[in-house]
Design a protein around this motif. Structure first.
Motif, short mmCIF file in Angstrom:
data_model
loop_
_atom_site.label_atom_id
_atom_site.label_comp_id
_atom_site.label_asym_id
_atom_site.label_seq_id
_atom_site.Cartn_x
_atom_site.Cartn_y
_atom_site.Cartn_z
N TYR A 25 0.81 -1.22 0.00
CA TYR A 25 0.00 0.00 0.00
C TYR A 25 0.84 1.26 0.00
O TYR A 25 0.39 2.32 -0.41
N ARG B 204 8.45 3.20 8.41
CA ARG B 204 7.15 2.98 9.00
C ARG B 204 6.99 1.50 9.28
O ARG B 204 7.20 0.67 8.40
N PRO C 84 1.43 -2.72 10.14
CA PRO C 84 1.00 -3.66 9.07
C PRO C 84 1.99 -3.61 7.91
O PRO C 84 2.30 -2.53 7.40
N ASN D 82 1.64 -1.53 4.84
CA ASN D 82 1.75 -0.08 4.98
C ASN D 82 3.19 0.34 5.32
O ASN D 82 3.45 1.52 5.48
C1 NAG Z 1 -2.82 0.97 5.40
O1 NAG Z 1 -3.04 1.46 4.10
C2 NAG Z 1 -4.39 1.31 3.65
C3 NAG Z 1 -4.47 1.73 2.19
O2 NAG Z 1 -3.92 3.00 2.02
C4 NAG Z 1 -5.31 2.13 4.55
O3 NAG Z 1 -6.64 1.94 4.15
C5 NAG Z 1 -5.13 1.67 5.99
O4 NAG Z 1 -5.89 2.50 6.85
C6 NAG Z 1 -3.67 1.72 6.40
N1 NAG Z 1 -3.53 1.13 7.72
C7 NAG Z 1 -2.78 1.68 8.66
C8 NAG Z 1 -2.74 0.98 9.98
O5 NAG Z 1 -2.13 2.71 8.49
#
Ligand code: NAG
Ligand code: NAG
Length: 202
Positions: A135, A142, A145, A148
């Motif tokens: 993502y 960072r 997850p 991310n």
């Molecule tokens: C991770 O990325 C996705 C897609 O951009 C987003 O929807 C999600 O909220 C993110 N999760 C975190 C924990 O930052």
């Protein structure tokens, strides 16, 4: 009367214990090894950047960084090498010229796709998924997850069976990062060719 020989013995023991240290002071040449060319890849156009063993298949995986392609080849390595394309080329890791791979206990190959800030997982079938950085775009530091997560533009992967994890030497950030793998990724084969499933407590 016994004392002079004892002193001599003491000095001799001291000298013997110091020998390894003394040896470190200079470059020591150790004989008994040979180098031989087992395969010339020039005619194939393949650039071997890295080679790693696959524990289950008992063969090798070769990373051609210039061609952004993974190959497998049988052991022992023969003149014609017997390269088989596993993944890459026009596939999932594009033209990112990956320079670091790791192989887990189940023969999955992890590719540090630094150009895309991602880590790809290539199953023995060649099926490729993105396990980190799917993502996120660009570089950074960072955690959490993995999809991310971001990494510096220069990182290297190592599979550590003892903890069923990939460790990331994140050079640009000067960090050691960790990605826990799934138990099935760490199950490996024993010497006799029978599968022995080892589940680490992750
Ligand atoms: C991770 O990325 C996705 C897609 O951009 C987003 O929807 C999600 O909220 C993110 N999760 C975190 C924990 O930052
Ligand atoms: C990865 O990066 C390379 C080079 O920037 C690009 O050609 C390729 O399309 C990217 N692949 C993916 C899956 O994003």
């Amino acid at each position: 009367m016994a004392s002079p020989p004892r002193v001599l013995l003491g000095h001799t023991l001291l000298l013997i214990s110091l020998l390894p240290l003394l040896a470190c002071a200079g470059l020591v040449l150790e004989d008994g090894y040979t180098v031989s060319t087992v395969s010339d890849l020039n005619p194939t156009g393949t650039h071997p950047y890295a080679l790693l063993p696959r524990p289950r298949a008992g063969d090798l995986v070769l990373l051609d960084s210039a061609g952004s392609t993974l190959y497998t080849l049988p052991l022992p390595v023969s003149a014609d090498a017997g390269l088989r394309r596993l993944a890459g080329g026009a596939g999932a890791f594009g033209h990112g010229h990956p320079r670091s791979i790791a192989v887990d206990g189940a023969d999955n190959v992890y590719v540090a796709d630094r150009a895309n800030g991602s880590i790809r997982k290539v199953a023995p079938s060649g099926y490729t998924t993105t396990i980190a950085g799917g993502y996120s775009a660009g570089t950074g530091h960072r955690d959490e997850p993995a999809q991310n997560a971001t990494f510096s533009p220069d990182f290297e992967l190592t599979y550590i069976p003892k903890i069923c994890a990939l460790l990331v030497a994140d050079r640009g950030n000067r960090l050691i990062r960790q990605i826990k793998l799934k138990p099935e990724d760490c199950a490996h084969e024993n010497q006799k060719g029978k599968f022995r499933w080892v589940f680490y407590l992750c």
